[in-house]
Design an enzyme around this catalytic site. Structure first.
Site, mmCIF file in Angstrom:
data_model
loop_
_atom_site.group_PDB
_atom_site.id
_atom_site.type_symbol
_atom_site.label_atom_id
_atom_site.label_comp_id
_atom_site.label_asym_id
_atom_site.label_seq_id
_atom_site.Cartn_x
_atom_site.Cartn_y
_atom_site.Cartn_z
ATOM 1 C CB ALA A 1 -0.918 -0.013 1.224
ATOM 2 C CG ASN B 1 1.203 -6.406 6.177
ATOM 3 O OD1 ASN B 1 2.076 -7.254 6.253
ATOM 4 N ND2 ASN B 1 -0.056 -6.656 6.431
ATOM 5 C CG HIS C 1 -0.432 4.234 4.890
ATOM 6 N ND1 HIS C 1 -0.588 3.589 6.093
ATOM 7 C CD2 HIS C 1 -1.048 3.458 3.970
ATOM 8 C CE1 HIS C 1 -1.263 2.465 5.899
ATOM 9 N NE2 HIS C 1 -1.554 2.370 4.625
HETATM 10 N N1 LIG Z 1 1.854 -5.282 2.133
HETATM 11 C C1 LIG Z 1 0.712 -4.643 2.356
HETATM 12 O O1 LIG Z 1 0.617 -3.416 2.196
HETATM 13 C C2 LIG Z 1 -0.493 -5.443 2.774
HETATM 14 C C3 LIG Z 1 -1.728 -4.828 2.885
HETATM 15 C C4 LIG Z 1 -2.834 -5.600 3.276
HETATM 16 C C5 LIG Z 1 -2.679 -6.943 3.586
HETATM 17 N N2 LIG Z 1 -1.448 -7.514 3.497
HETATM 18 C C6 LIG Z 1 -1.247 -8.945 3.832
HETATM 19 O O2 LIG Z 1 -1.926 -9.743 2.908
HETATM 20 C C7 LIG Z 1 -2.645 -10.773 3.609
HETATM 21 C C8 LIG Z 1 -3.914 -11.111 2.830
HETATM 22 O O3 LIG Z 1 -4.751 -9.958 2.822
HETATM 23 P P1 LIG Z 1 -6.250 -10.053 2.316
HETATM 24 O O4 LIG Z 1 -6.846 -8.706 2.487
HETATM 25 O O5 LIG Z 1 -6.307 -10.729 1.016
HETATM 26 O O6 LIG Z 1 -6.875 -11.035 3.452
HETATM 27 P P2 LIG Z 1 -8.192 -11.912 3.341
HETATM 28 O O7 LIG Z 1 -8.508 -12.284 4.757
HETATM 29 O O8 LIG Z 1 -9.236 -11.222 2.537
HETATM 30 O O9 LIG Z 1 -7.724 -13.200 2.518
HETATM 31 C C9 LIG Z 1 -6.765 -14.112 2.980
HETATM 32 C C10 LIG Z 1 -7.160 -15.470 2.427
HETATM 33 O O10 LIG Z 1 -6.110 -16.401 2.678
HETATM 34 C C11 LIG Z 1 -6.690 -17.621 3.093
HETATM 35 N N3 LIG Z 1 -5.715 -18.384 3.851
HETATM 36 C C12 LIG Z 1 -5.214 -18.116 5.072
HETATM 37 N N4 LIG Z 1 -4.319 -19.065 5.426
HETATM 38 C C13 LIG Z 1 -4.255 -19.925 4.399
HETATM 39 C C14 LIG Z 1 -3.504 -21.101 4.165
HETATM 40 N N5 LIG Z 1 -2.660 -21.589 5.072
HETATM 41 N N6 LIG Z 1 -3.667 -21.740 2.987
HETATM 42 C C15 LIG Z 1 -4.526 -21.273 2.057
HETATM 43 N N7 LIG Z 1 -5.267 -20.160 2.217
HETATM 44 C C16 LIG Z 1 -5.120 -19.497 3.383
HETATM 45 C C17 LIG Z 1 -7.907 -17.220 3.898
HETATM 46 O O11 LIG Z 1 -8.837 -18.287 3.974
HETATM 47 C C18 LIG Z 1 -8.423 -16.050 3.078
HETATM 48 O O12 LIG Z 1 -9.318 -16.477 2.065
HETATM 49 C C19 LIG Z 1 -2.934 -10.177 4.988
HETATM 50 O O13 LIG Z 1 -3.030 -11.195 5.949
HETATM 51 C C20 LIG Z 1 -1.755 -9.287 5.228
HETATM 52 O O14 LIG Z 1 -0.748 -9.986 5.927
HETATM 53 C C21 LIG Z 1 -0.372 -6.799 3.085
#
Ligand SMILES: NC(=O)c1ccc[n+]([C@@H]2O[C@H](COP(=O)([O-])OP(=O)(O)OC[C@H]3O[C@@H](n4cnc5c(N)ncnc54)[C@H](O)[C@@H]3O)[C@@H](O)[C@H]2O)c1
Length: 260
Positions: A120, A189, A218
């Site tokens: 982000a 993150n 941010h």
């Molecule tokens: N870098 C950034 O700026 C940033 C921003 C937002 C989120 N993120 C990261 O990205 C991740 C995902 O975000 P999102 O909004 O898509 O979350 P989300 O909750 O919408 O989706 C995550 C998906 O992963 C699945 N999942 C979890 N563990 C799993 C596993 N072991 N095997 C298979 N599937 C699995 C869940 O069931 C869910 O469907 C967050 O947890 C966060 O750590 C990073």
């Protein structure tokens, strides 16, 4: 298809589903979506994606690149195995790499290569360039989200109530990035991305809950001998997950382009 890399996407939520959709639409030349890992049983019908749903181990065996969009625990469970098997790894959950031991293990693992998306956040190119010339004296991150996006399980009822009843901006945390990451793991993150991009430089974080926050904001300010910088990012939240900014899957795809 010859010359294309097979991509496995780990997690099919707010980020992963858009990454899959864009890959299927050909948004990343040279990349072909091969399979998806979800929490559904491997082999189960996946009505929303036209590729096999497989286990993480199977995905690592099939793919050239594993794109993690599933969170810290999934990265901790499968990241090292992917790199050790020679599968490149694109990480969304940058915050997980700020956890010393996992970060060290993934950075040391190979022969697969590790790529971390800027997610982000913007402006890391000039900040890393300035920091390579001389360390920053101060780096600050101020993040504003809705109260609902900042409520944590460890908060007691009174704290949750205070956030829920806020009628204006409330500072819920102020302190070092490492502490913020431990207390607000799903929201930090961005702090971790800054810490990873500027190693050794202390990042001070302020987290603000604002009931009127229609966007995730941010503000990064950094000052040092090379220059003073200020970036303000005002992201719309993902319609599927208010904790995630809408731009993140596109940032992940951008990181994937650089990884091919
Ligand atoms: N870098 C950034 O700026 C940033 C921003 C937002 C989120 N993120 C990261 O990205 C991740 C995902 O975000 P999102 O909004 O898509 O979350 P989300 O909750 O919408 O989706 C995550 C998906 O992963 C699945 N999942 C979890 N563990 C799993 C596993 N072991 N095997 C298979 N599937 C699995 C869940 O069931 C869910 O469907 C967050 O947890 C966060 O750590 C990073």
């Amino acid at each position: 298809m010859q010359g294309t890399k097979a991509i496995a996407v780990l997690g099919h939520g707010a980020i992963g589903s858009v990454v899959c959709e864009r890959l299927l639409a050909g948004a990343v030349p040279g990349a072909r979506l091969d399979c998806v890992v979800t929490r559904r049983a491997a082999g189960a019908a996946a009505p929303d994606v036209a590729v096999p749903v497989v286990t993480a181990d199977e995905a690592i065996g099939r793919a050239d690149v594993l794109v993690e969009c599933a969170g810290h625990a999934a990265l901790a469970a499968h990241g090292e195995a992917a790199l050790t098997a020679g599968t490149d790894l694109v990480v969304s959950s940058a915050g997980a790499l700020a956890d010393g031991s996992l970060g060290e293990r993934l950075r040391a693992a190979g022969p697969g290569r590790l790529f971390v998306t800027a997610g982000a956040l913007g402006g890391l190119d000039v900040l890393t360039a300035a920091a390579s010339a001389a360390p920053f004296t101060t780096i600050r991150l101020s993040t504003t989200k809705t109260p609902a996006a900042l409520v944590q399980d460890w908060m007691d009822a009174a704290q949750k109530e205070e956030l829920a009843r806020a009628d204006g901006p409330v500072v819920v945390f102020s302190g070092p990035a490492e502490e913020a990451a431990a207390l607000f793991p799903r929201s930090m993150n961005v702090a971790a991305t800054l810490t990873l991009a500027l190693p050794g430089a202390p990042v001070e974080v302020e987290l603000i809950a604002d009931p009127a926050a229609a966007r995730v904001t941010h503000v990064v300010t950094a000052a040092g001998p090379i220059g003073d910088y200020r970036f303000e990012v005002r992201n719309h939240p993902s319609p599927a997950n208010p904790r995630t900014s809408r731009v993140v899957p596109y940032a992940v795809l951008q990181t994937l382009r650089g990884a091919l």
